[in-house]
Each structure stands twice: as structure tokens, then as C-alpha cells.
Design a protein around this motif. Structure first.
Motif, mmCIF file in Angstrom:
data_model
loop_
_atom_site.group_PDB
_atom_site.id
_atom_site.type_symbol
_atom_site.label_atom_id
_atom_site.label_comp_id
_atom_site.label_asym_id
_atom_site.label_seq_id
_atom_site.Cartn_x
_atom_site.Cartn_y
_atom_site.Cartn_z
ATOM 1 N N UNK A 253 0.838 -1.201 0.000
ATOM 2 C CA UNK A 253 0.000 0.000 0.000
ATOM 3 C C UNK A 253 0.869 1.246 0.000
ATOM 4 N N UNK A 254 0.490 2.211 -0.853
ATOM 5 C CA UNK A 254 1.187 3.495 -0.948
ATOM 6 C C UNK A 254 0.163 4.617 -0.897
ATOM 7 N N UNK A 255 0.527 5.700 -0.234
ATOM 8 C CA UNK A 255 -0.356 6.874 -0.193
ATOM 9 C C UNK A 255 -0.322 7.544 -1.561
ATOM 10 N N UNK A 256 -1.497 7.722 -2.154
ATOM 11 C CA UNK A 256 -1.582 8.380 -3.451
ATOM 12 C C UNK A 256 -2.283 9.737 -3.352
ATOM 13 N N UNK A 257 -2.910 10.005 -2.184
ATOM 14 C CA UNK A 257 -3.633 11.274 -2.014
ATOM 15 C C UNK A 257 -3.945 11.467 -0.539
ATOM 16 N N UNK A 258 -3.885 12.735 -0.088
ATOM 17 C CA UNK A 258 -4.366 13.038 1.262
ATOM 18 C C UNK A 258 -4.764 14.499 1.355
ATOM 19 N N UNK A 259 -5.642 14.770 2.314
ATOM 20 C CA UNK A 259 -6.093 16.125 2.629
ATOM 21 C C UNK A 259 -5.928 16.328 4.125
ATOM 22 N N UNK A 260 -5.595 17.545 4.545
ATOM 23 C CA UNK A 260 -5.430 17.864 5.968
ATOM 24 C C UNK A 260 -6.658 18.591 6.492
ATOM 25 N N UNK A 261 -7.007 18.280 7.745
ATOM 26 C CA UNK A 261 -8.129 18.929 8.422
ATOM 27 C C UNK A 261 -7.728 19.259 9.850
ATOM 28 N N UNK A 262 -8.372 20.257 10.420
ATOM 29 C CA UNK A 262 -8.063 20.639 11.795
ATOM 30 C C UNK A 262 -8.841 19.819 12.812
ATOM 31 N N UNK A 263 -9.940 19.184 12.378
ATOM 32 C CA UNK A 263 -10.723 18.379 13.318
ATOM 33 C C UNK A 263 -10.914 16.963 12.783
ATOM 34 N N UNK A 264 -11.034 16.045 13.704
ATOM 35 C CA UNK A 264 -11.294 14.650 13.360
ATOM 36 C C UNK A 264 -12.633 14.514 12.645
ATOM 37 N N UNK A 265 -13.608 15.281 13.094
ATOM 38 C CA UNK A 265 -14.942 15.243 12.498
ATOM 39 C C UNK A 265 -14.902 15.604 11.023
#
Length: 81
Positions: free
Chosen positions: A44-56
């Protein structure tokens, strides 16, 4: 920081969508032999991610992407980044 991420396995030719607070640690768990969808392969390789300030917010985005149930939509998202 929290993350919504997409990982890909070339062996399975499949994507997996998830969310976490530690993306490196989570990827290591996916690549470790365990029960579950990602546990039987270790490429498995990370192909995409987004950052958020809250877990929700990260979880909401994860669920939104999973509701698409469309490989085409996921690949379009990845290509945009």
C-alpha cells in the motif's frame, strides 16, 4: 492535524479510503499483516491526502469519498492534486 487519505495496492489494483491523525503510522499498520481489507498485502502506498483541523471534518470527507463508490471519481480526485 487530521487526514483523509487514499492508498493504493498495485497487487490488488484497489484503492482504500481512510482517515487518521498520524498518516505515517496508519500506513505502516495497513502494510502489516492483520485482519481486514488491507491486511493481506503489504504494498500500500499513499496516493492522495487532505489535511483537516478536526477529526470530524476528516471523517466527513472520508465518508463522502466512500459514498461515491466510483473508481473513476477517486482517480479524478487524485489527478487534480
Amino acid at each position: 492535524m487530521f487526514y483523509t487519505y487514499i492508498i493504493f495496492s498495485e497487487i490488488l489494483n484497489k484503492y482504500y479510503v481512510g482517515s487518521t491523525s498520524n498518516i505515517e503510522e496508519r500506513l505502516a499498520k495497513h502494510n502489516h499483516n492483520h485482519k481486514g481489507f488491507t491486511g493481506n498485502k503489504s504494498d500500500w502506498k499513499i496516493v492522495y491526502f487532505e489535511e483537516y483541523t478536526t477529526k470530524t471534518d476528516a471523517l466527513k470527507r472520508e465518508l463522502q469519498i466512500k459514498k461515491w463508490k466510483s473508481r473513476v471519481m477517486i482517480e479524478k480526485l487524485i489527478k487534480k492534486s
